[in-house]
Structures are given as C-alpha cells and as structure tokens.
Design a protein around this motif. Structure first.
Motif, PDB file in Angstrom:
ATOM      1  N   LEU A 163      -4.285   0.650  -1.476  1.00 49.52           N
ATOM      2  CA  LEU A 163      -3.729   0.250  -0.190  1.00 49.52           C
ATOM      3  C   LEU A 163      -2.346  -0.360  -0.387  1.00 49.52           C
ATOM      4  O   LEU A 163      -2.167  -1.252  -1.224  1.00 49.52           O
ATOM      5  CB  LEU A 163      -4.640  -0.774   0.491  1.00 49.52           C
ATOM      6  CG  LEU A 163      -5.930  -0.246   1.114  1.00 49.52           C
ATOM      7  CD1 LEU A 163      -6.804  -1.410   1.558  1.00 49.52           C
ATOM      8  CD2 LEU A 163      -5.613   0.657   2.304  1.00 49.52           C
ATOM      9  N   ARG A 164      -1.395   0.124   0.401  1.00 42.88           N
ATOM     10  CA  ARG A 164      -0.054  -0.428   0.378  1.00 42.88           C
ATOM     11  C   ARG A 164       0.416  -0.582   1.825  1.00 42.88           C
ATOM     12  O   ARG A 164      -0.316  -0.272   2.776  1.00 42.88           O
ATOM     13  CB  ARG A 164       0.888   0.472  -0.425  1.00 42.88           C
ATOM     14  CG  ARG A 164       0.445   0.628  -1.883  1.00 42.88           C
ATOM     15  CD  ARG A 164       1.293   1.604  -2.662  1.00 42.88           C
ATOM     16  NE  ARG A 164       2.659   1.119  -2.838  1.00 42.88           N
ATOM     17  CZ  ARG A 164       3.609   1.816  -3.470  1.00 42.88           C
ATOM     18  NH1 ARG A 164       3.340   3.022  -3.976  1.00 42.88           N
ATOM     19  NH2 ARG A 164       4.818   1.321  -3.606  1.00 42.88           N
ATOM     20  N   ARG A 174      11.039   8.412   2.521  1.00 46.85           N
ATOM     21  CA  ARG A 174      10.799   9.841   2.723  1.00 46.85           C
ATOM     22  C   ARG A 174       9.326  10.227   2.554  1.00 46.85           C
ATOM     23  O   ARG A 174       8.813  11.049   3.326  1.00 46.85           O
ATOM     24  CB  ARG A 174      11.677  10.680   1.796  1.00 46.85           C
ATOM     25  CG  ARG A 174      11.514  12.185   2.024  1.00 46.85           C
ATOM     26  CD  ARG A 174      12.449  12.994   1.161  1.00 46.85           C
ATOM     27  NE  ARG A 174      13.816  12.954   1.644  1.00 46.85           N
ATOM     28  CZ  ARG A 174      14.296  13.773   2.584  1.00 46.85           C
ATOM     29  NH1 ARG A 174      13.499  14.675   3.143  1.00 46.85           N
ATOM     30  NH2 ARG A 174      15.551  13.693   2.962  1.00 46.85           N
ATOM     31  N   PRO A 175       8.581   9.669   1.580  1.00 46.17           N
ATOM     32  CA  PRO A 175       7.159  10.026   1.491  1.00 46.17           C
ATOM     33  C   PRO A 175       6.377   9.686   2.760  1.00 46.17           C
ATOM     34  O   PRO A 175       5.430  10.397   3.117  1.00 46.17           O
ATOM     35  CB  PRO A 175       6.667   9.214   0.294  1.00 46.17           C
ATOM     36  CG  PRO A 175       7.894   9.022  -0.553  1.00 46.17           C
ATOM     37  CD  PRO A 175       9.001   8.833   0.426  1.00 46.17           C
ATOM     38  N   VAL A 176       6.761   8.617   3.451  1.00 44.02           N
ATOM     39  CA  VAL A 176       6.101   8.265   4.704  1.00 44.02           C
ATOM     40  C   VAL A 176       6.477   9.272   5.790  1.00 44.02           C
ATOM     41  O   VAL A 176       5.652   9.666   6.623  1.00 44.02           O
ATOM     42  CB  VAL A 176       6.469   6.833   5.135  1.00 44.02           C
ATOM     43  CG1 VAL A 176       5.755   6.460   6.433  1.00 44.02           C
ATOM     44  CG2 VAL A 176       6.131   5.830   4.041  1.00 44.02           C
ATOM     45  N   VAL A 221      -2.663   7.987  -2.728  1.00 42.68           N
ATOM     46  CA  VAL A 221      -3.568   8.660  -3.656  1.00 42.68           C
ATOM     47  C   VAL A 221      -2.734   9.350  -4.734  1.00 42.68           C
ATOM     48  O   VAL A 221      -1.861  10.166  -4.421  1.00 42.68           O
ATOM     49  CB  VAL A 221      -4.450   9.699  -2.935  1.00 42.68           C
ATOM     50  CG1 VAL A 221      -5.344  10.418  -3.941  1.00 42.68           C
ATOM     51  CG2 VAL A 221      -5.302   9.021  -1.868  1.00 42.68           C
ATOM     52  N   ASP A 222      -2.991   8.971  -5.973  1.00 41.29           N
ATOM     53  CA  ASP A 222      -2.234   9.535  -7.105  1.00 41.29           C
ATOM     54  C   ASP A 222      -0.728   9.424  -6.896  1.00 41.29           C
ATOM     55  O   ASP A 222       0.042  10.344  -7.187  1.00 41.29           O
ATOM     56  CB  ASP A 222      -2.625  11.000  -7.324  1.00 41.29           C
ATOM     57  CG  ASP A 222      -4.107  11.154  -7.685  1.00 41.29           C
ATOM     58  OD1 ASP A 222      -4.656  10.229  -8.319  1.00 41.29           O
ATOM     59  OD2 ASP A 222      -4.700  12.179  -7.320  1.00 41.29           O
ATOM     60  N   GLY A 223      -0.313   8.273  -6.341  1.00 41.58           N
ATOM     61  CA  GLY A 223       1.105   7.979  -6.194  1.00 41.58           C
ATOM     62  C   GLY A 223       1.769   8.502  -4.947  1.00 41.58           C
ATOM     63  O   GLY A 223       2.961   8.245  -4.727  1.00 41.58           O
TER      64      GLY A 223
END
Length: 308
Positions: A163-164, A174-176, A221-223
């Motif tokens: 959880l972050r 960008r990942p978000v 999950v997995d970075g």
C-alpha cells in the motif's frame, strides 16, 4: 423579476463563490469549492469548448450550467450540459433559459448529441422531458457516516503487493496516469473516453485542487500501480472520485483494499463523512461500497437529446 444568463466571471471571487454555493445547495452530494470551479474551467482542454454559465435573477446568482464538447470521446459530436438551479429559486425561468443558451452554443460548436445528468425527482424529470431529453442509465449518490461506521479492519496486502499513496508518486506520476487511463476506459458510460494526453491529465487531474494525495491510496504490485482509490477533500468532507484496478490484476480484491485503506486514513485524519457515486450497472463497485457501509442517498438519471 428579471432573469438573464451570462458567463461565469472566473476572475471575480464573489461570482465564483456564488456559483459553488448554488451547486452545493442543488447537489450536496458532490464537493464544490470556488477553487475547483475555476480549475475545471481553466484547465479543460480548448477542444472541449467549455463554458460555465450562471443565471441571475435581479442580480443574484440562482442557477448554473457547465457545458462543453466531450473532447476525449472516440466518436465525434457528443456534448454535455449539466444545469442546476438553487432549490429555493425553481420554476422562475432560470433553468429553461440556461438550457436554451447552452443548446444554442453547443449546436453552433458542432454538437449532435447532448447528455445531461438530472436528479431523479418528479419535477426535474418532467423538466428534462419537456425540453426533449430522454432517460438513459442512472447512477447513485452514496454516503457513509465515517464517524460512526464500523469499517472492516484493514488487512495485509497479498504477496508482492504494498500500500502506498499518490504522494509517493509526486516526482513521477506517470504510472498513476497509466493506471487511471486503463481504469476509466472500462467504466460504464454512454460515451467512450480515452486518456492519451499525459500533460492534460497532469493539469486537469493530478493538480486538481480537491485531490488529496495523502489519502489517495495506491496498491503497487511488483513495483507498478495496480489499483487505486482517489480521494477528494474540501477541508471538511471526503469523497471518492475514482476506484479502479488494471485488467491484469482484477478479481484479487485490490480495489477493495485500496478503498478500505483510504477510508481508514480519512477517519484518522478527522473526516466524519464520506461520499461517492456509482453507475447503477457497476455491480462490483456497488458491492464493495455496500460492504463498507455506504447507503444510497440520491439518484440521478442520464438524459440525452439527439439533434438533427
């Protein structure tokens, strides 16, 4: 009694505050602040041809409208107009004048299909029907008494997950964005939308004045972000703006975990009321919200008018 319609004066704090106040009285289930009203108007892409209108009665703002083209639609021609009038100023001409002004403008901008949300109340539905709008799907507004709710206990993420918060992605969001784009693409709706413009997303979504990055919870999950629950706050109330999971990780309870964690954080931060909304066809999310203790407090109905 004189009613007129004009553009919102976005550089006039009093005018913007009046707009937000009318919206809050008409639809108290959504967070409205002067800052969020201006943000939406200023940061909507030019292709949307967006406008915010107000109806004045003898100098007092009594009605509002947000209108524009659905610029990120995969098909040309759809537009939106959402009209709300102060509940103590109904049936005095403001709503009708707002609709006529909006329709004339949107038609001139090339709109061929007009979508509008209408509260599921007899007078509102009759108003929409008189103006040529037909009922389509519906959505619920839901509320949770966060101060007294028996929230489910928070459980540990599955192996490989953690959880972050959105704040953890401040240096590179960008990942978000990629998570948001995939989640939104699968939401129930009348018009398919596509998130492809990262810079526009940064301006509209990531820098939204209501976005609470500390309470927005992301399951990694997995970075890589796999699920999230987006939190809006206005200083006194908390609202879930979006909850979703990427396709590859659905069915693992990650969205449920993200939203549960966000609600626990919100209560710890002192928030006592939680709001959200769901399409009536979004069974999985409705089940999660029922499990969390949310109750339906109002319904709105999507209406459409096809032009030509």
């Amino acid at each position: 009694m004189t009613v007129l319609v004009r553009d919102l004066r976005s550089d006039d704090p009093a005018d913007v505050a009046a707009f937000a106040r009318v919206r809050h009285r008409a639809v108290p289930f959504i967070l409205w602040t002067p800052e969020s009203v201006v943000h939406r108007l200023v940061h909507t892409p030019p292709g949307a041809r967006s406008r915010s209108l107000v109806a004045e009665e003898d100098g007092e703002v009594v009605g509002t409208a947000q209108i524009g083209l659905v610029h990120d639609s995969a098909e040309p021609g759809p537009a939106f107009l959402n009209v709300y009038v102060h509940p103590e100023r109904l049936r005095r001409g403001a709503g009708g004048l707002l609709v006529r002004t909006a329709e004339e403008y949107l038609t001139g901008e090339g709109a061929t299909k007009l979508y509008s949300w209408v509260l599921d109340e007899p007078a509102n539905l009759a108003f929409a029907e008189r103006h040529g709008y037909e009922r389509r799907r519906a959505a619920y507004f839901l509320r949770l008494d966060l101060a007294n709710a028996a929230l489910p206990p928070l459980w540990s993420p599955p192996p490989g997950a953690e959880l972050r918060t959105a704040a953890d992605f401040a240096d590179d969001p960008r990942p978000v964005f990629e998570l948001d784009a995939e989640s939104v693409a699968d939401e129930p709706g009348d018009v398919g939308v596509e998130f492809t413009d990262y810079e526009a997303w940064l301006a509209e979504t990531w820098r939204h004045p209501l976005l609470d990055r500390e309470l927005t919870t992301v399951v990694v999950v997995d970075g890589r972000p796999a699920a999230f629950s987006v939190a809006y706050t206005d200083g006194t109330r908390y609202s879930t703006a979006m909850t979703g999971t990427v396709r590859a990780h659905r069915g693992r309870g990650l969205a449920r975990l993200a939203k549960t964690a966000s609600l626990h954080r919100a209560r710890a931060a002192g928030y006592t009321e939680a709001l959200t909304g769901n399409d009536t066809d979004n069974g999985p999310m409705l089940a999660i919200n029922k499990w969390l203790g949310y109750e339906i407090c109002a319904t709105e109905v999507r209406h459409v008018r096809e032009l030509g």
